[in-house]
Design an enzyme around this catalytic site. Structure first.
Site, PDB file in Angstrom:
ATOM      1  N   TRP A 133      10.185 -62.465  63.397  1.00 11.87           N
ATOM      2  CA  TRP A 133       9.466 -61.303  63.128  1.00 11.87           C
ATOM      3  C   TRP A 133      10.118 -59.993  63.846  1.00 11.87           C
ATOM      4  O   TRP A 133       9.973 -59.071  63.216  1.00 11.87           O
ATOM      5  CB  TRP A 133       8.053 -61.538  63.869  1.00 11.87           C
ATOM      6  CG  TRP A 133       7.497 -62.507  63.048  1.00 11.87           C
ATOM      7  CD1 TRP A 133       7.021 -63.846  63.527  1.00 11.87           C
ATOM      8  CD2 TRP A 133       7.245 -62.813  61.844  1.00 11.87           C
ATOM      9  NE1 TRP A 133       6.470 -64.574  62.605  1.00 11.87           N
ATOM     10  CE2 TRP A 133       6.575 -63.884  61.446  1.00 11.87           C
ATOM     11  CE3 TRP A 133       7.204 -61.999  60.787  1.00 11.87           C
ATOM     12  CZ2 TRP A 133       6.211 -64.411  60.126  1.00 11.87           C
ATOM     13  CZ3 TRP A 133       6.779 -62.412  59.327  1.00 11.87           C
ATOM     14  CH2 TRP A 133       6.456 -63.888  59.003  1.00 11.87           C
TER      15      TRP A 133
ATOM     16  N   ASP B  50       4.062 -55.905  68.321  1.00 11.85           N
ATOM     17  CA  ASP B  50       3.532 -56.814  67.212  1.00 11.85           C
ATOM     18  C   ASP B  50       2.873 -57.863  67.930  1.00 11.85           C
ATOM     19  O   ASP B  50       3.337 -58.740  68.490  1.00 11.85           O
ATOM     20  CB  ASP B  50       4.731 -57.153  66.401  1.00 11.85           C
ATOM     21  CG  ASP B  50       4.086 -58.254  65.337  1.00 11.85           C
ATOM     22  OD1 ASP B  50       2.918 -58.650  65.103  1.00 11.85           O
ATOM     23  OD2 ASP B  50       4.905 -58.802  64.712  1.00 11.85           O
TER      24      ASP B  50
ATOM     25  N   LYS C 177      -4.220 -64.434  61.924  1.00 11.19           N
ATOM     26  CA  LYS C 177      -3.637 -65.327  62.727  1.00 11.19           C
ATOM     27  C   LYS C 177      -4.885 -65.679  63.912  1.00 11.19           C
ATOM     28  O   LYS C 177      -5.410 -66.754  63.789  1.00 11.19           O
ATOM     29  CB  LYS C 177      -2.427 -65.059  63.494  1.00 11.19           C
ATOM     30  CG  LYS C 177      -1.453 -64.578  62.736  1.00 11.19           C
ATOM     31  CD  LYS C 177      -0.611 -65.590  62.328  1.00 11.19           C
ATOM     32  CE  LYS C 177       0.457 -65.497  61.035  1.00 11.19           C
ATOM     33  NZ  LYS C 177       1.595 -64.279  61.411  1.00 11.19           N
TER      34      LYS C 177
HETATM   35  C1  LIG Z   1       2.607 -63.630  60.637  1.00 13.30           C
HETATM   36  C2  LIG Z   1       3.280 -62.609  61.477  1.00 13.30           C
HETATM   37  C3  LIG Z   1       3.997 -61.463  60.467  1.00 13.30           C
HETATM   38  C4  LIG Z   1       3.665 -61.201  59.337  1.00 13.30           C
HETATM   39  O1  LIG Z   1       2.395 -61.010  58.939  1.00 13.30           O
HETATM   40  P1  LIG Z   1       2.038 -60.567  57.562  1.00 13.30           P
HETATM   41  O2  LIG Z   1       0.536 -60.362  57.474  1.00 13.30           O
HETATM   42  O3  LIG Z   1       2.620 -61.787  56.763  1.00 13.30           O
HETATM   43  O4  LIG Z   1       2.727 -59.308  56.887  1.00 13.30           O
HETATM   44  C5  LIG Z   1       4.434 -60.256  61.542  1.00 13.30           C
HETATM   45  N1  LIG Z   1       4.789 -60.716  63.001  1.00 13.30           N
HETATM   46  C6  LIG Z   1       4.151 -61.898  63.573  1.00 13.30           C
HETATM   47  C7  LIG Z   1       4.540 -62.050  65.003  1.00 13.30           C
HETATM   48  C8  LIG Z   1       3.368 -62.581  62.654  1.00 13.30           C
HETATM   49  O5  LIG Z   1       2.973 -63.965  63.412  1.00 13.30           O
END
Ligand SMILES: *Cc1c(COP(=O)(O)O)cnc(C)c1O
Length: 363
Positions: free
Chosen positions: A107, A175, A199
């Site tokens: 990521w 993030d 998530k």
């Molecule tokens: C799942 C995830 C993403 C991507 O998320 P999307 O909603 O599919 O764009 C980005 N960063 C982290 C840490 C993630 O777990």
């Protein structure tokens, strides 16, 4: 032929992932009849007295749960965290400016790629050399950086920052897609943080963005309206039609979280779940855990078995026993067990019992 499905399912999916059962129930009712209006939530206008309170309460609850001060604005925006990979540098980074990034997994790598479209990127720390099995011990931040970006939890690698670099000397951006609301963090010390909802916080299709409004408006760039945080703040996350249902599911999840003791209670439970899982893994030589102990994620535990045949057998057994989503990400292999807020400790107990039983039979 219909397969016989186990009635008890343990959902270890990495995302979209497990949510509280009462959230599913209430969301289902709202699809049929929202707040006794005779209308489905899917057919109401977003600028109505039916939906406006949903958006208002979701923003306020997020603010309360995260104890945010008045400089920090809460936004619910379209798209996943991947949208934020470009929206963040587009809004914050000027063309000649520099942002520092940490590279701790898939990521982080993706976030860096997008940031390079808008300005200079300085890599302040990477663990690429050990396949992202740890978090950098030291950071080398360019002091002229407009921000430092970290991924608080790397969902695929299974690592987590347990010591947030609050005192890095530049504005901090994160993030938090896979550990938002899972542990106590001083959210006010972030200039900006974002998380895709799917998530730990709700259904796919909406992002939570928390931004200190004082850092905006300095990129010197003309930003397309739909991507401009300042416009979204001004419009109260209602610039255009928001992802109405996804925001509603977030609201229900936030209400559930508050009712169940807030972030502090979640953190305690998440620690119990993770220590049960990692403790079991550490006691069974059959399983390997690649991640440095000090950097293990409380959300996503990654582990392997040396023998691919035995690995396959364990996966098959998990499937038979109703354990969903334990296959590792294709880039890492092995197994990954995700333990988000809504996963019960009973589910962790079920898989650890299975591991012990399986390992004993393989002795
Ligand atoms: C799942 C995830 C993403 C991507 O998320 P999307 O909603 O599919 O764009 C980005 N960063 C982290 C840490 C993630 O777990």
């Amino acid at each position: 032929m219909a397969e016989t499905l186990k009635t008890v399912v343990h959902n270890f999916n990495s995302g979209p992932s497990v949510l509280p059962k009462e959230v599913f129930e209430e969301a289902s009712r709202a699809i049929l009849d929202f707040n006794n209006s005779g209308l489905s939530i899917l057919e109401i206008g977003h600028r109505t007295t039916l939906f406006q309170p949903v958006m208002d309460e979701a923003r306020q609850l997020a603010k309360d749960l995260m104890s945010l001060d008045d400089d920090h604005e809460v936004l619910f925006l379209h798209g996943g965290a991947t949208t934020q990979f470009m929206q963040v540098p587009m809004n914050l980074l000027s063309q000649n400016g520099t942002a520092s990034y940490t590279e701790t997994g898939t990521w982080g790598v993706k976030a860096i790629k997008e940031a390079r479209l808008f300005g200079n990127v300085h890599i302040a720390g990477t663990t690429k050399e050990n396949n992202f099995t740890s978090i950098p011990d030291k950071l080398d931040i360019d002091p002229s950086s407009v921000y430092l970006h970290i991924t608080t939890n790397e969902t695929i690698a299974g690592t987590q920052w347990h010591h947030i670099p609050y005192d890095c000397g530049v504005p901090l951006v994160a993030d938090m897609s896979s550990d938002i609301l899972s542990r106590q963090i001083d959210f006010n010390r972030f200039a900006l943080l974002y998380a895709g909802a799917q998530k730990n916080m709700g259904a796919a299709g909406v992002n939570l963005v928390v931004v200190d409004k004082n850092i905006l408006g300095r990129s010197g760039r003309t930003i397309p309206t739909i991507l401009d945080y300042q416009v979204h703040i001004k419009e109260g996350s209602m610039l255009n039609t928001p992802p109405v249902f996804a925001v509603y599911v977030v609201l229900l999840t936030l209400r559930w979280l508050k009712k169940n003791g807030g972030i502090a209670a979640m953190e305690k439970l998440n620690q119990e779940k993770a220590s049960l899982l990692y403790g079991t893994l550490d006691s069974l030589p059959l399983f390997n855990t690649p991640v440095a102990k000090k950097d293990r994620s409380l959300m996503n535990a990654v582990f392997t078995i040396d023998d691919p045949q035995i690995e396959k057998e364990f996966l098959e057994l998990c499937k038979q026993e109703g354990m969903i989503g334990v296959k590792g990400h294709r880039s890492v292999g092995g197994f990954r067990v995700s333990m988000y807020n809504a996963l019960s400790i009973e589910s962790v107990r079920a898989i650890t019992d299975l591991m012990k039983d399986f390992a004993n039979r393989k002795l």
